[in-house]
Design a protein around this motif. Structure first.
Motif, mmCIF file in Angstrom:
data_model
loop_
_atom_site.group_PDB
_atom_site.id
_atom_site.type_symbol
_atom_site.label_atom_id
_atom_site.label_comp_id
_atom_site.label_asym_id
_atom_site.label_seq_id
_atom_site.Cartn_x
_atom_site.Cartn_y
_atom_site.Cartn_z
ATOM 1 N N ARG A 1 0.825 -1.202 0.000
ATOM 2 C CA ARG A 1 0.000 0.000 0.000
ATOM 3 C C ARG A 1 0.865 1.261 0.000
ATOM 4 O O ARG A 1 0.549 2.254 -0.668
ATOM 5 N N LEU A 2 1.959 1.235 0.755
ATOM 6 C CA LEU A 2 2.844 2.390 0.827
ATOM 7 C C LEU A 2 3.484 2.671 -0.528
ATOM 8 O O LEU A 2 3.499 3.812 -0.999
ATOM 9 N N ARG A 3 3.996 1.630 -1.154
ATOM 10 C CA ARG A 3 4.649 1.810 -2.456
ATOM 11 C C ARG A 3 3.655 2.304 -3.506
ATOM 12 O O ARG A 3 3.983 3.155 -4.336
ATOM 13 N N GLY B 1 1.923 9.535 -6.038
ATOM 14 C CA GLY B 1 2.220 10.909 -5.661
ATOM 15 C C GLY B 1 1.688 11.323 -4.306
ATOM 16 O O GLY B 1 1.711 12.517 -3.960
ATOM 17 N N ASP B 2 1.195 10.355 -3.508
ATOM 18 C CA ASP B 2 0.671 10.681 -2.186
ATOM 19 C C ASP B 2 1.813 10.955 -1.215
ATOM 20 O O ASP B 2 2.737 10.154 -1.089
ATOM 21 N N ALA B 3 1.739 12.084 -0.528
ATOM 22 C CA ALA B 3 2.762 12.413 0.457
ATOM 23 C C ALA B 3 2.593 11.563 1.708
ATOM 24 O O ALA B 3 3.576 11.240 2.391
ATOM 25 N N ARG B 4 1.358 11.211 2.003
ATOM 26 C CA ARG B 4 1.062 10.365 3.168
ATOM 27 C C ARG B 4 0.077 9.292 2.733
ATOM 28 O O ARG B 4 -0.866 9.565 2.000
ATOM 29 N N VAL B 5 0.305 8.073 3.210
ATOM 30 C CA VAL B 5 -0.527 6.937 2.794
ATOM 31 C C VAL B 5 -1.260 6.382 4.014
ATOM 32 O O VAL B 5 -0.628 6.121 5.049
#
Length: 258
Positions: A137-139, A145-149
């Motif tokens: 999910r993080l990758r 382009g999400d700064a926070r996941v």
């Protein structure tokens, strides 16, 4: 497969809790430029440097986000703090791009085993699956382009449940183990709480601390174990065996531990 990815730091025989202990320190009374902080002090580090070193020893990792003050000191005095860790047979790992630092047990070039302050505490099967999901999910989020996941608790529970083999019948027990695994990952600092108790932010430390190749290998092993029908009801190869907690899966490598 027995590998260490979930190391703790011990102080004599006791495990050091991952909590801040300097809340009662009145830093206004300390001269942070002095290396003599108490009577008989023969240490060579300033207060801020010692504080960063202690935090790094106590925590599985520190980052610019979780420990901004200590991170700055660590980056500025990396060589000095690294040398102090080396005196304890520990090696400093630093990921500057993700701004994460952690320690690992040093290994001898001759194969000699050094005295250690770390002990193996392998991730359980459910924790391993949670880590696989969080890393994916993080990758995916970073690639978008999400700064926070972020991730929801039920999403993680459903992912773990998707690996339940057909012959597993203890649904409530499986669900409890999955939720306990999430709690464990939160305590490890790899899931960060938000305003909602059922929603978490995935720590940027997940990727450097948990090597992708090893997680893929473990995931394949778990899938294979699920595909094999047990010879008897309590076959230890069953991912969701009632005794799974007593048969943890190690999810890492000594060379990649925190």
């Amino acid at each position: 497969m027995s590998v260490e990815t979930h190391p703790e730091t011990t102080e004599t025989t006791d495990v050091v809790e991952m909590v801040e202990i300097d809340a009662g320190v009145d830093e206004e009374l300390l001269d942070e430029t002095s290396v003599s902080l108490f009577e008989g002090d023969e240490g060579g580090l300033e207060y801020a440097q010692r504080r960063a070193l202690v935090t790094l020893l106590k925590q599985r990792f520190i980052s610019a986000r979780t420990h901004p003050r200590d991170w700055v000191v660590l980056v500025e005095h990396e060589r000095l703090i690294r040398s102090r860790l080396n005196d304890l047979f520990l090696d400093l790992q630093l990921d500057r791009s993700r701004e994460v630092a952690w320690k690992r047990q040093a290994t001898s070039e001759t194969g000699v085993r050094f005295p250690t302050m770390l002990y193996d505490a392998a991730w359980s099967r459910e924790e391993t699956l949670v880590l696989v999901h969080l890393r994916d999910r993080l990758r995916a989020g970073v690639a978008s382009g999400d700064a926070r996941v972020f991730v929801d608790r039920e999403d993680v529970v459903d992912y773990v449940a998707s690996f339940r083999p057909p012959h597993a019948t203890d649904v409530s027990g499986d669900d409890k183990r999955a939720r306990n695994a999430i709690t464990s990952i939160v305590k490890a600092g790899l899931l960060i709480g938000t305003g909602s108790e059922d929603r978490f932010e995935i720590s940027e430390a997940v990727e450097p601390l948990i090597p992708l190749e090893l997680l893929q290998e473990l995931l394949e092993a778990l899938v294979t174990a699920n595909a094999e029908a047990p010879a008897e009801p309590d076959d230890p190869a069953d991912l969701f065996d009632d005794d799974a907690d007593a048969d943890p899966v190690a999810a890492g490598d000594p060379a990649e531990e925190q």
